[in-house]
Design an enzyme around this catalytic site. Structure first.
Site, PDB file in Angstrom:
ATOM      1  CD  GLU A 104     -29.556  20.093 -19.954  1.00  0.00           C
ATOM      2  OE1 GLU A 104     -28.480  20.385 -19.712  1.00  0.00           O
ATOM      3  OE2 GLU A 104     -30.539  20.154 -19.073  1.00  0.00           O
ATOM      4  CG  ASP A 105     -25.252  18.964 -18.509  1.00  0.00           C
ATOM      5  OD1 ASP A 105     -26.564  18.844 -18.625  1.00  0.00           O
ATOM      6  OD2 ASP A 105     -24.567  19.036 -17.391  1.00  0.00           O
ATOM      7  CG  ASP A 108     -30.559  11.490 -14.347  1.00  0.00           C
ATOM      8  OD1 ASP A 108     -30.528  10.215 -14.431  1.00  0.00           O
ATOM      9  OD2 ASP A 108     -30.319  12.087 -12.972  1.00  0.00           O
ATOM     10  CG  PHE A 157     -23.087  11.350 -10.280  1.00  0.00           C
ATOM     11  CD1 PHE A 157     -24.399  11.794 -10.268  1.00  0.00           C
ATOM     12  CD2 PHE A 157     -21.892  12.108 -10.077  1.00  0.00           C
ATOM     13  CE1 PHE A 157     -24.511  13.135  -9.975  1.00  0.00           C
ATOM     14  CE2 PHE A 157     -22.232  13.208  -9.908  1.00  0.00           C
ATOM     15  CZ  PHE A 157     -23.241  13.837  -9.898  1.00  0.00           C
ATOM     16  NE  ARG A 170     -19.688  23.640 -13.025  1.00  0.00           N
ATOM     17  CZ  ARG A 170     -20.881  23.219 -13.242  1.00  0.00           C
ATOM     18  NH1 ARG A 170     -21.167  22.450 -14.253  1.00  0.00           N
ATOM     19  NH2 ARG A 170     -21.580  23.458 -12.015  1.00  0.00           N
TER      20      ARG A 170
HETATM   21  P1  IMP Z   1     -32.803  15.537 -15.144  1.00  0.00           P
HETATM   22  O1  IMP Z   1     -33.643  17.031 -14.743  1.00  0.00           O
HETATM   23  O2  IMP Z   1     -33.138  14.369 -14.066  1.00  0.00           O
HETATM   24  O3  IMP Z   1     -32.801  15.278 -16.513  1.00  0.00           O
HETATM   25  O4  IMP Z   1     -31.430  16.157 -14.787  1.00  0.00           O
HETATM   26  C1  IMP Z   1     -30.612  16.961 -15.617  1.00  0.00           C
HETATM   27  C2  IMP Z   1     -29.434  17.550 -14.992  1.00  0.00           C
HETATM   28  O5  IMP Z   1     -29.164  17.057 -13.687  1.00  0.00           O
HETATM   29  C3  IMP Z   1     -28.246  17.787 -15.810  1.00  0.00           C
HETATM   30  O6  IMP Z   1     -28.365  18.799 -16.576  1.00  0.00           O
HETATM   31  C4  IMP Z   1     -27.245  17.941 -14.839  1.00  0.00           C
HETATM   32  O7  IMP Z   1     -27.013  19.120 -14.660  1.00  0.00           O
HETATM   33  C5  IMP Z   1     -27.824  16.976 -13.761  1.00  0.00           C
HETATM   34  N1  IMP Z   1     -27.183  15.729 -13.850  1.00  0.00           N
HETATM   35  C6  IMP Z   1     -27.823  14.390 -14.031  1.00  0.00           C
HETATM   36  N2  IMP Z   1     -27.130  13.278 -14.338  1.00  0.00           N
HETATM   37  C7  IMP Z   1     -25.945  13.792 -13.809  1.00  0.00           C
HETATM   38  C8  IMP Z   1     -24.487  13.052 -13.622  1.00  0.00           C
HETATM   39  O8  IMP Z   1     -24.604  12.055 -13.706  1.00  0.00           O
HETATM   40  N3  IMP Z   1     -23.671  14.126 -13.203  1.00  0.00           N
HETATM   41  C9  IMP Z   1     -23.781  15.348 -12.820  1.00  0.00           C
HETATM   42  N4  IMP Z   1     -24.928  15.919 -13.275  1.00  0.00           N
HETATM   43  C10 IMP Z   1     -25.989  15.022 -13.682  1.00  0.00           C
END
Ligand code: IMP
Length: 182
Positions: A104-105, A108, A157, A170
């Site tokens: 995963e990237d 959050d 962010f 990207r």
């Molecule tokens: P989560 O479901 O809240 O854990 O969010 C995960 C996804 O939200 C990541 O795979 C990203 O695609 C996006 N995301 C969360 N934080 C950021 C950020 O700081 N920048 C860009 N995308 C984010």
């Protein structure tokens, strides 16, 4: 102002420079290769945000592997995760009996990773581990288990190195952050 115009006026500040990313990937690659010595892995790239991280990291993992791609998108283009995940590209190969690692990237809230691990676990892999380039431990809304983490960050962010804001940034070679107010 439309978002496309707004992003044109933003210059992200550097949070993690390119050299630090690559040094950390070398460590992660060695750790994964050590942990799975003698085994073959199935490396799943979660699209779109992980594609740069994934392609750099898999070249640091000295193991036999197959590569799979899982496309997911959160609903909406907002800076806040909705937690609702849509599968845009599924994996057609069976995962049963495989040693799967999900790449995963960013974690959050943790909702996306939870959704993905539930989806994969239902396909009965022999083992399942998780790896994220970035983790925001202060933002988790559900319990998250990460086996491999690149960097822990605050709640900024971030963009770059595969990660976008509204489809942009990207291609930046570093992890940058966008200041609140944009
Ligand atoms: P989560 O479901 O809240 O854990 O969010 C995960 C996804 O939200 C990541 O795979 C990203 O695609 C996006 N995301 C969360 N934080 C950021 C950020 O700081 N920048 C860009 N995308 C984010």
């Amino acid at each position: 102002m439309p978002t496309s115009k707004l992003t044109d006026t933003i210059t992200p500040k550097i949070l993690i420079p390119e050299v630090k990313i690559h040094a950390r990937l070398a460590e992660l690659g060695a750790e994964i290769a050590h942990d799975y010595r003698g085994k073959e892995i199935t490396a799943i790239c979660v699209l779109k945000g992980s594609f740069v991280f994934y392609s750099d990291l898999i070249r640091k993992i000295d193991l036999p592997m197959t590569c799979e791609f899982l496309g997911v998108s959160s609903y909406g283009n907002r800076m806040v995760s909705s937690g609702e995940v849509k599968v845009t590209l599924d994996i057609n190969e069976p995962l049963e009996g495989r040693n799967v690692i999900v790449f995963e990237d960013i974690v959050d809230t943790g909702l996306t990773l939870n959704y993905i691990t539930n989806l994969i676990r239902a396909r009965q892999p022999a083992s399942l581990k998780t790896c994220s380039l970035l983790n925001k431990p202060g933002s988790h809304k559900v319990p998250v288990h990460l086996d491999y983490t690149g960097f822990e960050i605050g709640n900024e962010f971030v963009v770059g190195y595969g990660v976008d804001y509204s489809g942009k940034f990207r291609g930046l070679p570093y992890i940058g952050y966008i200041e609140h107010g944009h």
